[in-house]
Motif scaffolding. Structure first.
Motif, PDB file in Angstrom:
ATOM      1  N   PHE A   1       0.820  -1.220   0.000  1.00 34.97           N
ATOM      2  CA  PHE A   1       0.000   0.000   0.000  1.00 34.97           C
ATOM      3  C   PHE A   1       0.851   1.266   0.000  1.00 34.97           C
ATOM      4  O   PHE A   1       0.389   2.322  -0.443  1.00 34.97           O
ATOM      5  N   THR A   2       2.111   1.177   0.441  1.00 40.85           N
ATOM      6  CA  THR A   2       2.995   2.332   0.268  1.00 40.85           C
ATOM      7  C   THR A   2       3.298   2.541  -1.209  1.00 40.85           C
ATOM      8  O   THR A   2       3.296   3.674  -1.707  1.00 40.85           O
ATOM      9  N   SER A   3       3.539   1.466  -1.919  1.00 37.77           N
ATOM     10  CA  SER A   3       3.758   1.572  -3.366  1.00 37.77           C
ATOM     11  C   SER A   3       2.516   2.112  -4.063  1.00 37.77           C
ATOM     12  O   SER A   3       2.616   2.933  -4.989  1.00 37.77           O
ATOM     13  N   ALA A   4       1.340   1.671  -3.617  1.00 36.89           N
ATOM     14  CA  ALA A   4       0.095   2.192  -4.197  1.00 36.89           C
ATOM     15  C   ALA A   4      -0.036   3.686  -3.937  1.00 36.89           C
ATOM     16  O   ALA A   4      -0.478   4.455  -4.812  1.00 36.89           O
ATOM     17  N   GLY A   5       0.384   4.121  -2.740  1.00 30.65           N
ATOM     18  CA  GLY A   5       0.336   5.549  -2.431  1.00 30.65           C
ATOM     19  C   GLY A   5       1.266   6.360  -3.303  1.00 30.65           C
ATOM     20  O   GLY A   5       0.924   7.458  -3.757  1.00 30.65           O
ATOM     21  N   ILE A   6       2.450   5.817  -3.575  1.00 29.48           N
ATOM     22  CA  ILE A   6       3.395   6.509  -4.460  1.00 29.48           C
ATOM     23  C   ILE A   6       2.802   6.623  -5.861  1.00 29.48           C
ATOM     24  O   ILE A   6       2.872   7.674  -6.508  1.00 29.48           O
ATOM     25  N   GLY A   7       2.216   5.534  -6.342  1.00 26.66           N
ATOM     26  CA  GLY A   7       1.588   5.580  -7.658  1.00 26.66           C
ATOM     27  C   GLY A   7       0.453   6.580  -7.727  1.00 26.66           C
ATOM     28  O   GLY A   7       0.323   7.322  -8.712  1.00 26.66           O
ATOM     29  N   ALA A   8      -0.351   6.636  -6.662  1.00 24.81           N
ATOM     30  CA  ALA A   8      -1.440   7.609  -6.622  1.00 24.81           C
ATOM     31  C   ALA A   8      -0.901   9.036  -6.630  1.00 24.81           C
ATOM     32  O   ALA A   8      -1.447   9.922  -7.306  1.00 24.81           O
ATOM     33  N   ALA A   9       0.188   9.268  -5.873  1.00 25.68           N
ATOM     34  CA  ALA A   9       0.790  10.608  -5.835  1.00 25.68           C
ATOM     35  C   ALA A   9       1.323  11.011  -7.203  1.00 25.68           C
ATOM     36  O   ALA A   9       1.178  12.164  -7.628  1.00 25.68           O
ATOM     37  N   LEU A  10       1.954  10.070  -7.906  1.00 27.20           N
ATOM     38  CA  LEU A  10       2.469  10.364  -9.242  1.00 27.20           C
ATOM     39  C   LEU A  10       1.352  10.697 -10.223  1.00 27.20           C
ATOM     40  O   LEU A  10       1.584  11.356 -11.239  1.00 27.20           O
ATOM     41  N   ASN A  11       0.146  10.253  -9.904  1.00 22.44           N
ATOM     42  CA  ASN A  11      -0.992  10.487 -10.783  1.00 22.44           C
ATOM     43  C   ASN A  11      -1.927  11.589 -10.285  1.00 22.44           C
ATOM     44  O   ASN A  11      -3.096  11.647 -10.681  1.00 22.44           O
ATOM     45  N   GLY A  12      -1.393  12.479  -9.444  1.00 23.46           N
ATOM     46  CA  GLY A  12      -2.131  13.679  -9.092  1.00 23.46           C
ATOM     47  C   GLY A  12      -2.869  13.655  -7.768  1.00 23.46           C
ATOM     48  O   GLY A  12      -3.466  14.670  -7.381  1.00 23.46           O
ATOM     49  N   MET A  13      -2.836  12.536  -7.053  1.00 23.71           N
ATOM     50  CA  MET A  13      -3.478  12.482  -5.745  1.00 23.71           C
ATOM     51  C   MET A  13      -2.499  12.965  -4.662  1.00 23.71           C
ATOM     52  O   MET A  13      -1.311  13.145  -4.918  1.00 23.71           O
ATOM     53  N   ARG A  14      -3.024  13.184  -3.469  1.00 24.36           N
ATOM     54  CA  ARG A  14      -2.201  13.560  -2.311  1.00 24.36           C
ATOM     55  C   ARG A  14      -2.482  12.557  -1.188  1.00 24.36           C
ATOM     56  O   ARG A  14      -3.210  12.849  -0.245  1.00 24.36           O
ATOM     57  N   PRO A  15      -1.878  11.380  -1.295  1.00 26.97           N
ATOM     58  CA  PRO A  15      -2.172  10.324  -0.329  1.00 26.97           C
ATOM     59  C   PRO A  15      -1.508  10.583   1.031  1.00 26.97           C
ATOM     60  O   PRO A  15      -0.406  11.119   1.117  1.00 26.97           O
ATOM     61  N   VAL A  16      -2.212  10.150   2.068  1.00 20.23           N
ATOM     62  CA  VAL A  16      -1.660  10.087   3.419  1.00 20.23           C
ATOM     63  C   VAL A  16      -1.629   8.618   3.808  1.00 20.23           C
ATOM     64  O   VAL A  16      -2.657   7.932   3.756  1.00 20.23           O
ATOM     65  N   ILE A  17      -0.462   8.114   4.160  1.00 20.71           N
ATOM     66  CA  ILE A  17      -0.302   6.729   4.578  1.00 20.71           C
ATOM     67  C   ILE A  17      -0.125   6.686   6.088  1.00 20.71           C
ATOM     68  O   ILE A  17       0.724   7.399   6.635  1.00 20.71           O
ATOM     69  N   GLU A  18      -0.936   5.887   6.757  1.00 20.36           N
ATOM     70  CA  GLU A  18      -0.781   5.693   8.195  1.00 20.36           C
ATOM     71  C   GLU A  18      -0.071   4.373   8.453  1.00 20.36           C
ATOM     72  O   GLU A  18      -0.489   3.325   7.962  1.00 20.36           O
TER      73      GLU A  18
END
Length: 320
Positions: A61-78
C-alpha cells in the motif's frame, strides 16, 4: 478557548485536508475504525473510497500511495508501528524521494507518511519501539516531529500540501498532551523551529515529546540557570539559522533526542554548532545508548530512554 488533544489535532488536520481537497486520500490498516486516532470517524464522513482500509502489506500500500501521488493524488499513509518504516524504506528513500530529482521536477510525489505513536509505548518491546527519524533525515526526506497539538495540526496540514514526500513522527510520549487553543489552527511552515522558552545560559534542543521534559527541567532549574528550549519541529530540513541564533545568545548546547546515539540526530545538531558557532563549553547529548533495542520489561525500557535526571546533569555539565 478549546482544550485540544494531540490526537484530535491530527484528526482535525486530516479532516480539514480531506474536506478542502478531493485529491487527498488515506491508505492504512484499520483506518476505517480509526484505531490509532488519526482517522477516527473519517471513513464514515468521506467514504471508503477516500479513506481506504488496506490488506496487511505495508510495502504494497505504500507503493500504491506513491503511484497515486504520481498520478495527481495527495495520499496520506498511516503506519501503526514505527518499525514498519524499515519495511518501506526502499519505496520512500529510493523511489518516492528520488522521482522528482531524477526527472528534473517533471514528476511530483506529494505523499505524507504518518506514524501516530512512534517511539516507545508501554512495554511494546524491541520491534515496536524505534524512533528512526534520523534515518529519513539522513537521506533527505522532509522529516517532522511535532511536540504540541497545534504544531501537530500545523505540520500535518503543511505536509499534506507539500509536493514532496514527508514523514511525520507523532511521538507516543506526546499523544496525551493537551493544549489550550485560543486562535484558529493554521499550517506551520516546514523547516521553521520554535523557541518554547527563552533563556540566556544554555540552549536545550529537544525533539518531539522531549520538549515537555526539557520545559519541566528548565522550570525546575530556573533559580540556578536560564535555559532556552528550542524545538526544531522539522528535523530535515533543519532550521540552522534558529539554532545559530539561539547559541549566539547562550553559547552552550545540550541536545535531548529519543533515538540511538551513534550517528543520530543529536550528533548532527552538535556538528552544526561546532561548524557555525563559538561555544563556551563542549556540548552534550542525552539520547538512547548506541544501538539501543528496547526490551519488553517496562523498567528496562524506561532505563534506556533519555531521562530528566540525565538532562539536568548535562545542563549543569556545560555550565562548569
Amino acid at each position: 478557548m478549546t482544550l485540544l488533544s494531540y490526537a484530535k489535532a491530527m484528526n482535525r488536520a486530516l479532516a480539514d485536508a480531506l474536506e478542502a481537497d478531493p485529491a487527498v486520500c488515506v491508505f492504512g490498516e484499520d483506518v476505517g475504525a480509526g484505531l490509532a486516532g488519526l482517522t477516527l470517524g473519517l471513513q464514515q464522513r468521506f467514504g471508503a473510497g477516500r479513506v481506504v482500509d488496506v490488506p496487511l502489506s505495508e510495502q504494497a500500500f505504500t507503493s500504491a500511495g506513491i503511484g497515486a501521488a504520481l498520478n495527481g493524488m495527495r495520499p496520506v499513509i498511516e503506519l501503526q508501528i514505527p518499525s514498519l518504516l524499515f519495511l518501506v524504506f526502499e519505496q520512500l528513500a529510493n523511489q518516492a524521494h528520488k522521482f522528482s530529482l531524477m526527472t528534473g521536477g517533471q514528476a511530483r510525489v506529494p505523499l505524507t507518511v504518518v506514524v501516530p505513536g512512534s517511539g516507545s509505548r508501554s512495554g511494546w518491546a524491541g520491534q515496536h519501539s524505534d524512533h528512526p527519524y534520523g534515518l529519513f533525515a539522513h537521506v533527505g526526506i522532509k522529516t517532522l516531529a511535532p511536540a504540541t497539538p497545534t504544531d501537530a495540526y500545523g505540520l500535518l496540514s503543511s505536509a499534506i500540501r507539500d509536493d514532496d514526500p514527508v514523514v511525520l513522527f507523532a511521538p507516543a510520549g506526546a499523544l496525551g498532551v493537551r493544549e489550550d487553543v485560543t486562535a484558529p489552527l493554521v499550517p506551520v511552515p516546514i523547516g521553521a523551529a520554535r523557541v518554547h522558552r527563552a533563556g540566556s545560559d544554555v540552549t536545550v534542543v529537544a525533539v518531539g515529546h522531549l520538549v515537555h521534559q526539557a520545559l519541566a527541567v528548565a522550570e525546575e532549574l530556573a533559580g540556578e540557570v536560564s535555559v532556552e528550549v528550542l524545538d526544531p519541529r522539522t528535523l530535515y530540513p533543519l532550521d540552522r539559522a534558529a539554532l545559530v541564533e539561539s547559541l549566539g545568545r547562550t553559547g552552550r548546547l545540550v541536545v535531548v533526542d529519543d533515538s540511538n546515539r551513534f550517528a543520530g540526530f543529536a550528533a548532527e545538531v552538535l556538528a552544526v554548532a561546532a561548524e557555525e558557532c563559538r561555544l563556551l563549553a563542549p556540548p552534550r547529548r542525552v539520547t538512547r545508548p548506541d544501538g539501543a533495542v528496547l526490551p519488553f520489561a517496562l523498567a528496562l525500557d524506561r532505563a534506556l530512554q533519555p531521562a530528566a535526571e540525565q538532562l539536568r546533569d548535562a545542563i549543569r555539565a556545560v555550565l562548569k
